[in-house]
Design a protein around this motif. Structure first.
Motif, PDB file in Angstrom:
ATOM      1  N   ILE A 104       0.849  -1.182   0.000  1.00 55.97           N
ATOM      2  CA  ILE A 104       0.000   0.000   0.000  1.00 55.97           C
ATOM      3  C   ILE A 104       0.888   1.237   0.000  1.00 55.97           C
ATOM      4  CG2 ILE A 104      -1.874   1.209   1.154  1.00 55.97           C
ATOM      5  CD1 ILE A 104      -2.605  -1.615   0.284  1.00 55.97           C
ATOM      6  N   ASP A 159      -0.580   7.847   1.079  1.00 56.86           N
ATOM      7  CA  ASP A 159      -0.803   9.174   0.510  1.00 56.86           C
ATOM      8  C   ASP A 159      -0.068  10.203   1.355  1.00 56.86           C
ATOM      9  OD1 ASP A 159      -1.691  11.539  -0.511  1.00 56.86           O
ATOM     10  OD2 ASP A 159      -3.827  11.115  -0.294  1.00 56.86           O
ATOM     11  N   GLY A 166      -4.037   5.232   1.867  1.00 56.91           N
ATOM     12  CA  GLY A 166      -3.199   4.981   0.698  1.00 56.91           C
ATOM     13  C   GLY A 166      -3.919   4.094  -0.295  1.00 56.91           C
ATOM     14  N   LYS A 167      -3.190   3.664  -1.326  1.00 55.03           N
ATOM     15  CA  LYS A 167      -3.789   2.803  -2.338  1.00 55.03           C
ATOM     16  C   LYS A 167      -2.842   1.651  -2.657  1.00 55.03           C
ATOM     17  CE  LYS A 167      -2.026   5.600  -6.189  1.00 55.03           C
ATOM     18  NZ  LYS A 167      -2.377   6.343  -7.412  1.00 55.03           N
ATOM     19  N   ASP A 217      -0.695  -0.981  -4.768  1.00 52.13           N
ATOM     20  CA  ASP A 217      -0.046  -0.882  -6.083  1.00 52.13           C
ATOM     21  C   ASP A 217      -0.005  -2.216  -6.825  1.00 52.13           C
ATOM     22  OD1 ASP A 217       1.917  -2.354  -4.819  1.00 52.13           O
ATOM     23  OD2 ASP A 217       3.431  -0.770  -4.849  1.00 52.13           O
ATOM     24  N   VAL A 233      -5.993  -6.366   1.117  1.00 53.99           N
ATOM     25  CA  VAL A 233      -6.789  -5.557   0.191  1.00 53.99           C
ATOM     26  C   VAL A 233      -8.105  -6.277  -0.076  1.00 53.99           C
ATOM     27  CG1 VAL A 233      -6.900  -4.510  -2.084  1.00 53.99           C
ATOM     28  CG2 VAL A 233      -4.722  -4.584  -0.850  1.00 53.99           C
ATOM     29  N   GLY A 260     -11.885  -1.435  -2.917  1.00 55.23           N
ATOM     30  CA  GLY A 260     -10.701  -0.642  -2.605  1.00 55.23           C
ATOM     31  C   GLY A 260     -10.409  -0.509  -1.131  1.00 55.23           C
ATOM     32  N   THR A 261     -10.994  -1.360  -0.296  1.00 58.27           N
ATOM     33  CA  THR A 261     -10.749  -1.283   1.143  1.00 58.27           C
ATOM     34  C   THR A 261      -9.425  -1.975   1.481  1.00 58.27           C
ATOM     35  OG1 THR A 261     -11.982  -3.339   1.543  1.00 58.27           O
ATOM     36  CG2 THR A 261     -13.205  -1.266   1.655  1.00 58.27           C
ATOM     37  N   THR A 262      -8.775  -1.469   2.515  1.00 63.77           N
ATOM     38  CA  THR A 262      -7.521  -2.064   2.985  1.00 63.77           C
ATOM     39  C   THR A 262      -7.532  -2.124   4.504  1.00 63.77           C
ATOM     40  OG1 THR A 262      -6.400   0.090   3.086  1.00 63.77           O
ATOM     41  CG2 THR A 262      -6.241  -1.144   1.011  1.00 63.77           C
ATOM     42  N   ARG A 317     -13.823   2.578   4.603  1.00 61.07           N
ATOM     43  CA  ARG A 317     -13.169   3.740   4.018  1.00 61.07           C
ATOM     44  C   ARG A 317     -13.818   5.021   4.527  1.00 61.07           C
ATOM     45  NH1 ARG A 317     -13.223   2.854  -2.392  1.00 61.07           N
ATOM     46  NH2 ARG A 317     -11.970   4.748  -2.255  1.00 61.07           N
ATOM     47  N   LYS A 365     -12.959   4.689   8.182  1.00 57.52           N
ATOM     48  CA  LYS A 365     -11.633   4.125   7.922  1.00 57.52           C
ATOM     49  C   LYS A 365     -10.917   3.721   9.208  1.00 57.52           C
ATOM     50  CE  LYS A 365      -9.205   8.605   7.645  1.00 57.52           C
ATOM     51  NZ  LYS A 365     -10.383   9.471   7.815  1.00 57.52           N
TER      52      LYS A 365
END
Length: 381
Positions: free
Chosen positions: A58, A61, A71-72, A74, A100, A104-106, A115, A119
């Motif tokens: 991840i 950001d 974050g996101k 990769d 993940v 798009g949840t982590t 999220r 979050k």
């Protein structure tokens, strides 16, 4: 700086008034609660799925740093953070290795979450736990196999997902909600039964979280700093949304956050909303629980009392003062009053001098009590 505050409060009051005034009957309350139950079940499903999902790198950001690590992913699989810094990653980027899930949840430190406003795993756990009584009320007010199945499935999903959030506060909220129903059924024995059920889970959660001691220390420090802010500006506070301008972390306690940011005046008004949300529920429960022709009102009064009890426990460990979930449940309490008033015009909830005195005493008692506690238990003690 005032414009975002006005906009946020406008949104929260809009949520409250729309829910409390749009719902004019118990049928409307059923529909609104059914929607919330569906949302909570979906969130719980996402959380459970996330727990068993594969881990990926991840990229955090850098413009949105927080303790929740936004974050996101990769796309690179990993088993620890060191792997994420191999094979020429983005220069200067910071990475975490997390699970993940869908949409798009982590996870965060392997704790499941959603999220945006949810979050934080603790906020997700609270939101799911306080929603359980809505499913119970839907079943009791119209018993059917489908509603029973929904209540059972939701209970199981919430139990499992709260465990996966690793939230000790979330577990306390869950225990409080269930304990309210035990208390109604078994009176004083309910306290012992709830403790017997909750304590083993608390021990397991504490043992499974290596950061538990550090988290407790940080929370005590936040409480101390918050009450220091209140001492510096006791009447109006340091300003809504300004807590993190004085301390690098938020309060992690809604009562401290409120009195620190908006002072004793704001605390009085904020607690007043809580007081006038709970009072109709108590009056309604005792008024209708013994009447066979008004059991639906009693079921909903009990459900919302359990939800509010869990909420009041949960927000002691979260900065939830202006959170939309809290205001949604205040709106449901207003909707309950509207629905009951339609069927029973004699149902009245007044705010008199005795209420004013009780609310003032509660405001001063909580504020002074928290201040004294933080001085007796300063950070590092």
């Amino acid at each position: 700086a005032l414009i975002p505050v006005i906009m946020e409060m406008g949104i929260l009051f809009s949520v409250y008034f729309v829910i409390s005034h749009a719902v004019q009957s118990f049928r409307g309350l059923h529909i609104m609660s059914g929607l919330l139950v569906a949302i909570i079940m979906f969130l719980a499903f996402l959380g459970i799925h996330q727990k068993f999902a594969d881990k990926q790198c991840i990229e955090l950001d850098p413009t949105n740093y927080s303790v929740e690590f936004v974050g996101k992913p990769d796309g690179r699989p990993c088993h620890d953070e060191a792997v994420c810094y191999d094979n020429n990653p983005e220069p200067g980027a910071e990475y975490h290795c997390e699970r993940v899930g869908l949409m798009g949840t982590t996870s965060v430190v392997d704790r499941v979450r959603y999220r945006a406003k949810l979050k934080d795993p603790n906020e997700l756990a609270l939101t799911m736990s306080v929603g359980l009584p809505l499913a119970f009320a839907l079943f009791f007010s119209g018993r059917s196999r489908l509603r029973l199945a929904v209540a059972v499935v939701m209970f199981l999903l919430v139990v499992v997902c709260v465990k996966f959030t690793g939230s000790r506060g979330g577990l306390l909220v869950f225990a409080t909600v269930i304990g309210c129903y035990f208390l109604k059924r078994y009176k004083a024995k309910a306290i012992i039964a709830t403790a017997v059920l909750a304590l083993p889970m608390l021990v397991v959660m504490k043992a499974s979280r290596g950061d538990a001691s550090e988290s407790s220390r940080e929370r005590l420090e936040c409480l101390y700093e918050g009450m220091t802010m209140w001492r510096s500006s006791p009447v109006l506070g340091v300003g809504m949304g300004q807590f993190t301008e004085y301390h690098f972390l938020t309060a992690h306690n809604s009562y401290v956050l409120t009195v620190a940011e908006v002072g004793i005046v704001g605390m009085f008004l904020w607690l007043g909303v809580i007081y006038m949300s709970v009072k109709p529920l108590l009056i309604g429960f005792f008024r209708y629980s013994k009447r066979s022709d008004s059991q639906i009102a009693a079921y909903w009064a009990m459900a919302l009392l359990a939800s509010m009890a869990g909420m009041l426990v949960g927000i002691f460990f979260l900065s939830f003062s202006y959170h939309v979930v809290l205001w949604v449940y205040w709106g449901l309490c207003g909707a309950f009053y509207t629905a009951v008033k339609k069927h029973d015009p004699d149902f009245k909830v007044r705010f008199g001098l005795i209420d004013l005195g009780l609310l003032a005493t509660l405001t001063v008692g909580i504020s002074v009590g928290l201040f004294v506690f933080t001085r007796l238990r300063p950070p590092g003690s």
